[in-house]
Scaffold this motif. Structure first.
Motif, PDB file in Angstrom:
ATOM      1  N   LYS A  20    -112.357  32.438   9.693  1.00  0.00           N
ATOM      2  CA  LYS A  20    -113.728  31.982   9.460  1.00  0.00           C
ATOM      3  C   LYS A  20    -113.977  31.926   7.951  1.00  0.00           C
ATOM      4  CE  LYS A  20    -116.359  36.257   9.541  1.00  0.00           C
ATOM      5  NZ  LYS A  20    -117.504  36.964  10.063  1.00  0.00           N
ATOM      6  N   GLU A  73     -99.645  24.915   6.866  1.00  0.00           N
ATOM      7  CA  GLU A  73     -99.026  24.889   8.187  1.00  0.00           C
ATOM      8  C   GLU A  73     -99.251  26.208   8.927  1.00  0.00           C
ATOM      9  OE1 GLU A  73     -97.091  24.117   5.342  1.00  0.00           O
ATOM     10  OE2 GLU A  73     -97.532  21.993   5.588  1.00  0.00           O
ATOM     11  N   LYS A 133    -106.806  28.540  12.484  1.00  0.00           N
ATOM     12  CA  LYS A 133    -108.132  27.910  12.466  1.00  0.00           C
ATOM     13  C   LYS A 133    -108.472  27.342  13.842  1.00  0.00           C
ATOM     14  CE  LYS A 133    -108.651  26.384   7.671  1.00  0.00           C
ATOM     15  NZ  LYS A 133    -108.722  25.185   6.801  1.00  0.00           N
ATOM     16  N   GLN A 134    -107.497  26.694  14.478  1.00  0.00           N
ATOM     17  CA  GLN A 134    -107.743  26.095  15.790  1.00  0.00           C
ATOM     18  C   GLN A 134    -108.040  27.148  16.851  1.00  0.00           C
ATOM     19  OE1 GLN A 134    -104.350  23.575  16.495  1.00  0.00           O
ATOM     20  NE2 GLN A 134    -105.069  22.001  15.076  1.00  0.00           N
ATOM     21  N   LYS A 135    -107.445  28.321  16.716  1.00  0.00           N
ATOM     22  CA  LYS A 135    -107.678  29.413  17.670  1.00  0.00           C
ATOM     23  C   LYS A 135    -108.962  30.184  17.340  1.00  0.00           C
ATOM     24  CE  LYS A 135    -102.800  30.287  18.596  1.00  0.00           C
ATOM     25  NZ  LYS A 135    -101.696  31.246  18.419  1.00  0.00           N
ATOM     26  N   GLY A 136    -109.613  29.850  16.222  1.00  0.00           N
ATOM     27  CA  GLY A 136    -110.840  30.539  15.833  1.00  0.00           C
ATOM     28  C   GLY A 136    -110.586  31.895  15.184  1.00  0.00           C
ATOM     29  N   LYS A 137    -109.367  32.081  14.678  1.00  0.00           N
ATOM     30  CA  LYS A 137    -108.999  33.357  14.056  1.00  0.00           C
ATOM     31  C   LYS A 137    -109.315  33.400  12.564  1.00  0.00           C
ATOM     32  CE  LYS A 137    -106.539  35.311  17.492  1.00  0.00           C
ATOM     33  NZ  LYS A 137    -106.570  36.658  17.930  1.00  0.00           N
ATOM     34  N   GLU A 186    -103.383  26.383   9.818  1.00  0.00           N
ATOM     35  CA  GLU A 186    -103.983  25.451  10.773  1.00  0.00           C
ATOM     36  C   GLU A 186    -104.024  25.998  12.204  1.00  0.00           C
ATOM     37  OE1 GLU A 186    -106.284  22.532  11.708  1.00  0.00           O
ATOM     38  OE2 GLU A 186    -105.610  22.886   9.667  1.00  0.00           O
ATOM     39  N   PRO A 187    -102.941  26.561  12.747  1.00  0.00           N
ATOM     40  CA  PRO A 187    -103.019  27.102  14.117  1.00  0.00           C
ATOM     41  C   PRO A 187    -104.045  28.232  14.246  1.00  0.00           C
ATOM     42  CG  PRO A 187    -100.730  27.031  13.386  1.00  0.00           C
ATOM     43  CD  PRO A 187    -101.584  26.659  12.223  1.00  0.00           C
TER      44      PRO A 187
END
Length: 172
Positions: free
Chosen positions: A148, A136, A142-146, A139-140
């Motif tokens: 890799k 949890e 990853k979505q923001k591209g923070k 996931e946020p």
């Protein structure tokens, strides 16, 4: 006066004869291998190593990663060996850090994944350590591209190492 090596040789002969006598008097057939094994077992208790030799082993100088009292002895005046020792000493901290991170990446993710809830290791942006995050929390980012995914590398990131696991890295 006999030298210690002569005394040791005599002791080995006495043990050999003793083993011969014991095996023949006990009704067993004499087998050369059995006698030799018995003799060597008795001798391996320390009779072959002289006190000076064992003292030299215990007191040997150490040279680890180009650092230690024994480095000059090991180099034996060879300038190439000395230069390699200097390079090893200069890179010692980086190599230790790389080995520690490789150990952590190899061994810890499975441990943290087995927790309830599972946690994921995410390497800090500066590479100084890891953060533990749940799915949890992850996931946020990853979505923001923070976050890799990095391939496993060796030698300070210079080469890709297929034996190392991939690692999640925080990007700032």
């Amino acid at each position: 006066c006999q030298s210690p090596k002569d005394t040791t040789f005599e002791m080995i002969n006495v043990l050999f004869v003793l083993c011969l006598c014991l095996t023949s008097s006990s009704g067993f057939s004499i087998v050369r291998r059995t006698v030799l094994q018995s003799t060597m077992a008795a001798v391996s208790g320390g009779l072959l190593m002289q006190p000076n030799e064992s003292k030299a082993v215990i007191e040997s100088k150490v040279c680890t990663a180009g650092v230690g009292d024994g480095c000059d002895d090991l180099a034996e005046g060879n300038e190439f060996i000395k230069s390699l020792q200097r390079k090893s000493a200069e890179n010692r901290e980086a190599n230790l850090k790389d080995a520690t991170l490789a150990y952590q990446i190899k061994n810890y993710p499975d441990v943290f994944a087995s927790l309830s809830p599972p946690k994921f290791m995410v390497m800090k942006a500066d590479g100084s350590g890891f953060l533990l995050m749940t799915a949890e929390e992850l996931e946020p980012l990853k979505q923001k591209g923070k976050i890799k995914l990095e391939k496993g590398t060796a030698f300070g990131g210079k080469t890709q190492d297929m034996t190392r696991k991939n690692v999640l890295r925080l990007v700032e």
